[in-house]
Enzyme design. Sequence first.
Site, PDB file in Angstrom:
ATOM      1  N   LYS A   1       9.454  23.794  79.518  1.00  0.00           N
ATOM      2  CA  LYS A   1       8.662  24.963  79.937  1.00  0.00           C
ATOM      3  C   LYS A   1       7.254  24.890  79.371  1.00  0.00           C
ATOM      4  O   LYS A   1       6.295  25.321  80.017  1.00  0.00           O
ATOM      5  CB  LYS A   1       9.336  26.266  79.474  1.00  0.00           C
ATOM      6  CG  LYS A   1      10.556  26.639  80.293  1.00  0.00           C
ATOM      7  CD  LYS A   1      10.972  28.077  80.000  1.00  0.00           C
ATOM      8  CE  LYS A   1      12.283  28.442  80.661  1.00  0.00           C
ATOM      9  NZ  LYS A   1      12.787  29.758  80.245  1.00  0.00           N
TER      10      LYS A   1
ATOM     11  N   LYS B   1      18.348  20.894  88.216  1.00  0.00           N
ATOM     12  CA  LYS B   1      19.205  22.083  88.310  1.00  0.00           C
ATOM     13  C   LYS B   1      18.543  23.183  89.147  1.00  0.00           C
ATOM     14  O   LYS B   1      17.307  23.254  89.215  1.00  0.00           O
ATOM     15  CB  LYS B   1      19.586  22.586  86.915  1.00  0.00           C
ATOM     16  CG  LYS B   1      18.477  23.259  86.190  1.00  0.00           C
ATOM     17  CD  LYS B   1      18.950  24.005  84.958  1.00  0.00           C
ATOM     18  CE  LYS B   1      17.741  24.768  84.441  1.00  0.00           C
ATOM     19  NZ  LYS B   1      17.844  25.513  83.270  1.00  0.00           N
TER      20      LYS B   1
ATOM     21  N   LYS C   1      15.256  29.472  88.608  1.00  0.00           N
ATOM     22  CA  LYS C   1      14.422  30.571  89.106  1.00  0.00           C
ATOM     23  C   LYS C   1      12.963  30.155  89.156  1.00  0.00           C
ATOM     24  O   LYS C   1      12.180  30.720  89.905  1.00  0.00           O
ATOM     25  CB  LYS C   1      14.531  31.772  88.157  1.00  0.00           C
ATOM     26  CG  LYS C   1      15.831  32.493  88.185  1.00  0.00           C
ATOM     27  CD  LYS C   1      15.753  33.677  87.208  1.00  0.00           C
ATOM     28  CE  LYS C   1      17.105  34.003  86.639  1.00  0.00           C
ATOM     29  NZ  LYS C   1      17.069  34.599  85.314  1.00  0.00           N
TER      30      LYS C   1
HETATM   31  P1  TYM Z   1      18.970  32.366  82.176  1.00  0.00           P
HETATM   32  O1  TYM Z   1      18.511  33.733  82.490  1.00  0.00           O
HETATM   33  O2  TYM Z   1      18.046  31.221  82.425  1.00  0.00           O
HETATM   34  O3  TYM Z   1      20.318  32.051  82.913  1.00  0.00           O
HETATM   35  C1  TYM Z   1      21.412  32.945  82.850  1.00  0.00           C
HETATM   36  C2  TYM Z   1      22.724  32.206  82.861  1.00  0.00           C
HETATM   37  O4  TYM Z   1      22.815  31.390  84.028  1.00  0.00           O
HETATM   38  C3  TYM Z   1      23.123  30.056  83.658  1.00  0.00           C
HETATM   39  N1  TYM Z   1      22.460  29.141  84.609  1.00  0.00           N
HETATM   40  C4  TYM Z   1      23.091  28.192  85.297  1.00  0.00           C
HETATM   41  N2  TYM Z   1      24.382  27.821  85.336  1.00  0.00           N
HETATM   42  C5  TYM Z   1      24.716  26.814  86.182  1.00  0.00           C
HETATM   43  N3  TYM Z   1      23.812  26.171  86.969  1.00  0.00           N
HETATM   44  C6  TYM Z   1      22.507  26.498  86.955  1.00  0.00           C
HETATM   45  N4  TYM Z   1      21.639  25.874  87.752  1.00  0.00           N
HETATM   46  C7  TYM Z   1      22.098  27.557  86.093  1.00  0.00           C
HETATM   47  N5  TYM Z   1      20.901  28.151  85.835  1.00  0.00           N
HETATM   48  C8  TYM Z   1      21.140  29.117  84.921  1.00  0.00           C
HETATM   49  C9  TYM Z   1      22.571  29.896  82.256  1.00  0.00           C
HETATM   50  O5  TYM Z   1      23.208  28.845  81.562  1.00  0.00           O
HETATM   51  C10 TYM Z   1      22.868  31.247  81.653  1.00  0.00           C
HETATM   52  O6  TYM Z   1      24.194  31.311  81.196  1.00  0.00           O
HETATM   53  N6  TYM Z   1      18.508  32.163  77.223  1.00  0.00           N
HETATM   54  C11 TYM Z   1      19.372  32.581  78.284  1.00  0.00           C
HETATM   55  C12 TYM Z   1      19.649  34.063  78.284  1.00  0.00           C
HETATM   56  C13 TYM Z   1      20.146  34.601  76.982  1.00  0.00           C
HETATM   57  C14 TYM Z   1      21.484  34.512  76.504  1.00  0.00           C
HETATM   58  C15 TYM Z   1      21.475  35.203  75.271  1.00  0.00           C
HETATM   59  C16 TYM Z   1      22.641  33.926  77.018  1.00  0.00           C
HETATM   60  C17 TYM Z   1      19.430  35.297  76.060  1.00  0.00           C
HETATM   61  N7  TYM Z   1      20.224  35.662  75.046  1.00  0.00           N
HETATM   62  C18 TYM Z   1      22.639  35.297  74.506  1.00  0.00           C
HETATM   63  C19 TYM Z   1      23.796  34.045  76.240  1.00  0.00           C
HETATM   64  C20 TYM Z   1      23.790  34.703  75.003  1.00  0.00           C
HETATM   65  C21 TYM Z   1      18.693  32.287  79.616  1.00  0.00           C
HETATM   66  O7  TYM Z   1      17.504  32.177  79.703  1.00  0.00           O
HETATM   67  O8  TYM Z   1      19.501  32.294  80.672  1.00  0.00           O
END
Ligand code: TYM
Length: 345
Positions: free
Chosen positions: A116, A208, A211
């Site tokens: 990023k 992958k 967003k």
């Molecule tokens: P974020 O918002 O990017 O994504 C949310 C969840 O979706 C999963 N994910 C995917 N799984 C499979 N294939 C994909 N292409 C894909 N893209 C996203 C992510 O693995 C995630 O589970 N840092 C985290 C959010 C967060 C969090 C936490 C998660 C903040 N605090 C505490 C768990 C526990 C994030 O940016 O996810």
Amino acid sequence: MTENARPRVLSGVQPTGALHLGNWLGAIRNWVALQDSHDTFFCVVDLHAITVPHDPARLADDTLSTAALYLACGIDPDRATVFVQSHVSAHSELCWLLNCVTPLNWLERMVQYKEKAVKQGADVSTGLLDYPVLMAADILLYDADRVPVGEDQKQHLELARDIAQQRINARFGAKGADGEREAILRVPEPLILPEGARVMSLTDGRSKMSKSDPNEGSRITLLDPPDLIRKKIKRAKTDPVIGLEFGNPDRPEADNLLGLYALLSGRSREAAAAECASMGWGAFKPLLAEAAVEALGPLQERYAELRRDPATLQAVLDRGAEEAETVAQATLKRVRQALGFLPRS
Ligand code: TYM
């Protein structure tokens, strides 16, 4: 730290842009089943959403929309605690305490930060670097035993474990009679289910679904109308080979789209592979499109209903914040004490 009566789960999604199939299949879908057997906490991580430039005019609505999607996907606020991260100030506070014991080079190693940061150039914020510490605070505040996420979050989970174990428990835990240090924070385990853990882009089977990809055709969002879903799948990248298969390293698109078909249609991977083994792309794509439309239809209806009643949604989040606050404050107090702060009288 006392034992949890039932194992605890915490997870969250950022309210940045529309949630896509990766977020659903990799994460939220797996949260639903855990509600029966675990104490579940699901937060909308809005503080994480401002680690990259954001639009203040959209943040509140995106937060509500993400919460509505949790419920539309089957999260039940009577069984799970659903809340907004910024409503519980303990997240920011524990983040600071953890910052002061987390080596900078642990954060500089994070793959997602490096990826990023390249995109942000000179404008990269301290928050983006610190993002995994805030995530560690999210998890550790709730004494979470398990954290259901997609594969891309594995490194952040390992960091949360290292901070809890090596930097808090090992340094600040009181020594018992046996010389062992008492745990202040519970060390969480990642819960990454292999199927759906890594949903790939529709336009490139080697990267992958995300967003932040500028090409909207690369992802199907949970709110895409049926015609848009059909159009995106029609344009999805293919290869010249006939027949869909799993596991061929030269055919990442076939592997990804067949995997999506299995998950969206509710078929086992074996059944999907057998059904599509000699199918051409021209026959397969409409099949996949209809499976996606059917899987998302009920969810979209529930979402529309929830958005028509913002007061109820807000009440769910207010109640969730209260429940979360109680648990979070107890953990924060433990950490403040262990670090030696003067309590308020
Ligand atoms: P974020 O918002 O990017 O994504 C949310 C969840 O979706 C999963 N994910 C995917 N799984 C499979 N294939 C994909 N292409 C894909 N893209 C996203 C992510 O693995 C995630 O589970 N840092 C985290 C959010 C967060 C969090 C936490 C998660 C903040 N605090 C505490 C768990 C526990 C994030 O940016 O996810």
